[in-house]
Design a protein around this motif. Structure first.
Motif, PDB file in Angstrom:
ATOM      1  N   TRP A   7       0.806  -1.212   0.000  1.00  0.00           N
ATOM      2  CA  TRP A   7       0.000   0.000   0.000  1.00  0.00           C
ATOM      3  C   TRP A   7       0.846   1.273   0.000  1.00  0.00           C
ATOM      4  O   TRP A   7       0.416   2.308  -0.485  1.00  0.00           O
ATOM      5  N   PHE A  10       1.443   1.789  -3.614  1.00  0.00           N
ATOM      6  CA  PHE A  10       0.239   2.370  -4.224  1.00  0.00           C
ATOM      7  C   PHE A  10       0.157   3.874  -3.914  1.00  0.00           C
ATOM      8  O   PHE A  10      -0.166   4.686  -4.788  1.00  0.00           O
ATOM      9  N   GLU A  55     -12.188   6.219  10.484  1.00  0.00           N
ATOM     10  CA  GLU A  55     -12.092   5.851   9.065  1.00  0.00           C
ATOM     11  C   GLU A  55     -11.086   4.717   8.912  1.00  0.00           C
ATOM     12  O   GLU A  55      -9.948   4.789   9.409  1.00  0.00           O
ATOM     13  N   GLY A  57      -8.751   2.833   6.566  1.00  0.00           N
ATOM     14  CA  GLY A  57      -8.079   3.047   5.279  1.00  0.00           C
ATOM     15  C   GLY A  57      -8.195   4.515   4.915  1.00  0.00           C
ATOM     16  O   GLY A  57      -8.721   4.870   3.865  1.00  0.00           O
ATOM     17  N   ASP A  78      -4.628   3.536   8.855  1.00  0.00           N
ATOM     18  CA  ASP A  78      -4.199   3.094   7.527  1.00  0.00           C
ATOM     19  C   ASP A  78      -2.948   2.230   7.701  1.00  0.00           C
ATOM     20  O   ASP A  78      -2.067   2.557   8.500  1.00  0.00           O
ATOM     21  N   VAL A  79      -2.884   1.161   6.937  1.00  0.00           N
ATOM     22  CA  VAL A  79      -1.777   0.220   7.088  1.00  0.00           C
ATOM     23  C   VAL A  79      -0.471   0.755   6.495  1.00  0.00           C
ATOM     24  O   VAL A  79       0.606   0.281   6.847  1.00  0.00           O
ATOM     25  N   ARG A  83       1.146   7.011   4.510  1.00  0.00           N
ATOM     26  CA  ARG A  83      -0.153   7.706   4.568  1.00  0.00           C
ATOM     27  C   ARG A  83      -0.282   8.513   5.853  1.00  0.00           C
ATOM     28  O   ARG A  83      -0.772   9.639   5.831  1.00  0.00           O
ATOM     29  N   THR A 102      -1.764   1.399  11.239  1.00  0.00           N
ATOM     30  CA  THR A 102      -2.117   0.074  11.743  1.00  0.00           C
ATOM     31  C   THR A 102      -3.080  -0.583  10.757  1.00  0.00           C
ATOM     32  O   THR A 102      -3.803   0.099  10.034  1.00  0.00           O
ATOM     33  N   GLU A 103      -3.059  -1.888  10.779  1.00  0.00           N
ATOM     34  CA  GLU A 103      -3.984  -2.645   9.932  1.00  0.00           C
ATOM     35  C   GLU A 103      -5.359  -2.603  10.596  1.00  0.00           C
ATOM     36  O   GLU A 103      -5.474  -2.643  11.828  1.00  0.00           O
ATOM     37  N   ALA A 104      -6.410  -2.520   9.796  1.00  0.00           N
ATOM     38  CA  ALA A 104      -7.754  -2.284  10.335  1.00  0.00           C
ATOM     39  C   ALA A 104      -8.201  -3.376  11.311  1.00  0.00           C
ATOM     40  O   ALA A 104      -8.740  -3.074  12.384  1.00  0.00           O
ATOM     41  N   ILE A 121     -13.752   4.712   2.626  1.00  0.00           N
ATOM     42  CA  ILE A 121     -13.955   5.222   1.263  1.00  0.00           C
ATOM     43  C   ILE A 121     -12.895   4.598   0.375  1.00  0.00           C
ATOM     44  O   ILE A 121     -11.713   4.938   0.490  1.00  0.00           O
ATOM     45  N   PHE A 122     -13.314   3.623  -0.421  1.00  0.00           N
ATOM     46  CA  PHE A 122     -12.362   2.819  -1.210  1.00  0.00           C
ATOM     47  C   PHE A 122     -11.276   2.298  -0.268  1.00  0.00           C
ATOM     48  O   PHE A 122     -10.101   2.241  -0.627  1.00  0.00           O
ATOM     49  N   VAL A 128     -10.671  -6.284   3.129  1.00  0.00           N
ATOM     50  CA  VAL A 128     -10.596  -7.299   4.199  1.00  0.00           C
ATOM     51  C   VAL A 128     -11.856  -8.156   4.090  1.00  0.00           C
ATOM     52  O   VAL A 128     -12.944  -7.641   3.814  1.00  0.00           O
ATOM     53  N   PRO A 161      -8.317   0.725  -7.523  1.00  0.00           N
ATOM     54  CA  PRO A 161      -7.138   0.517  -6.705  1.00  0.00           C
ATOM     55  C   PRO A 161      -7.038  -0.933  -6.248  1.00  0.00           C
ATOM     56  O   PRO A 161      -8.049  -1.579  -6.010  1.00  0.00           O
TER      57      PRO A 161
END
Ligand SMILES: C[S@@+](CC[C@H](N)C(=O)[O-])C[C@H]1O[C@@H](n2cnc3c(N)ncnc32)[C@H](O)[C@@H]1O
Length: 209
Positions: A7, A10, A55, A57, A78-79, A83, A102-104, A121-122, A128, A161
């Motif tokens: 990510w 990305f 939120e 991500g 966000d992982v 970000r 952190t991962e969700a 949002i996207f 997951v 994405p």
């Protein structure tokens, strides 16, 4: 390559959000991938002031920053480490706004905080397994709260994405069943048509607890 590295890679291809939108606003909430298109935070159906918002991500934090300006207390997870850095650099001056790398699933399984609004949002809700994520989201939501998320409609040919295999595409009917199964009610699904000349619609799902 780890999830965080994938990510982060990305994130490097993303263009930062403009300083102002077509209305001259410096913050706004956008459920679709197109600028100045689609509904805003009004679809949440509640004044945001005083609410606790999470939120999953949160990317560069642009959408969450808008809710913070409306008086919500916001946490973005966000992982991808880059970000959080980008979000803090752009929005760190706003009160009531926190970003975590952190991962969700990890966040939801380990943090005790609860929320009135959960957004994606996207974001992570798309990436997951919903049978894993939704019970964890439900457990972190206050009664009367709202979950709202958007992503490409199931079967969309657009690969970004995320690689196709990373996405958990579901039809509106499948989301409705999943959400009911995991304790959500008042499920509403809608397709936001793309702007003229563009091909990708957006699916927006809302549910309450
Ligand atoms: C397509 S981007 C969207 C970012 C942002 N919501 C926006 O609208 O600009 C997806 C984001 O979700 C994050 N993400 C994906 N899977 C995640 C997970 N399991 N936990 C936390 N964040 C995740 C990615 O790092 C990325 O920033």
């Amino acid at each position: 390559m780890s999830l965080a590295e994938t990510w982060d890679r990305f994130a490097k291809e993303r263009t930062p959000r403009r300083a102002v939108n077509a209305r001259g606003q410096s913050t706004w909430l956008n459920w679709t991938q197109y600028p100045d298109h689609g509904p805003d935070e009004g679809v949440l159906g509640t004044p945001l002031a005083g609410l606790k918002v999470l939120e999953l991500g949160s990317g560069n934090g642009d959408n969450l920053a808008h809710l913070a300006t409306l008086g919500a207390t916001c946490t973005g997870v966000d992982v991808a480490p880059s970000r959080e850095a980008a979000a803090r650099e752009r929005w760190g001056h706003l009160p009531g706004l926190d970003f975590r790398t952190t991962e969700a699933v990890d966040y939801l399984a380990t943090e005790a905080a609860t929320f009135d609004v959960v957004l994606s949002i996207f974001g992570a809700v798309w990436f997951v397994d919903p049978d894993m994520l939704l019970p964890l989201v439900r457990a972190r939501m206050n009664e009367g709260g709202t979950l709202a998320f958007s992503h490409l409609p199931a079967g969309s040919q657009e690969l970004k994405p995320g690689k196709a295999g990373m996405r958990h595409d579901r039809t509106p009917e499948e989301w409705t069943k999943l959400l009911h199964r995991h304790g959500f009610t008042g499920v509403r699904t809608e397709i936001i048509e793309p702007p003229t000349g563009q091909s990708a619609a957006t699916m927006l799902i809302r549910a309450t607890v």
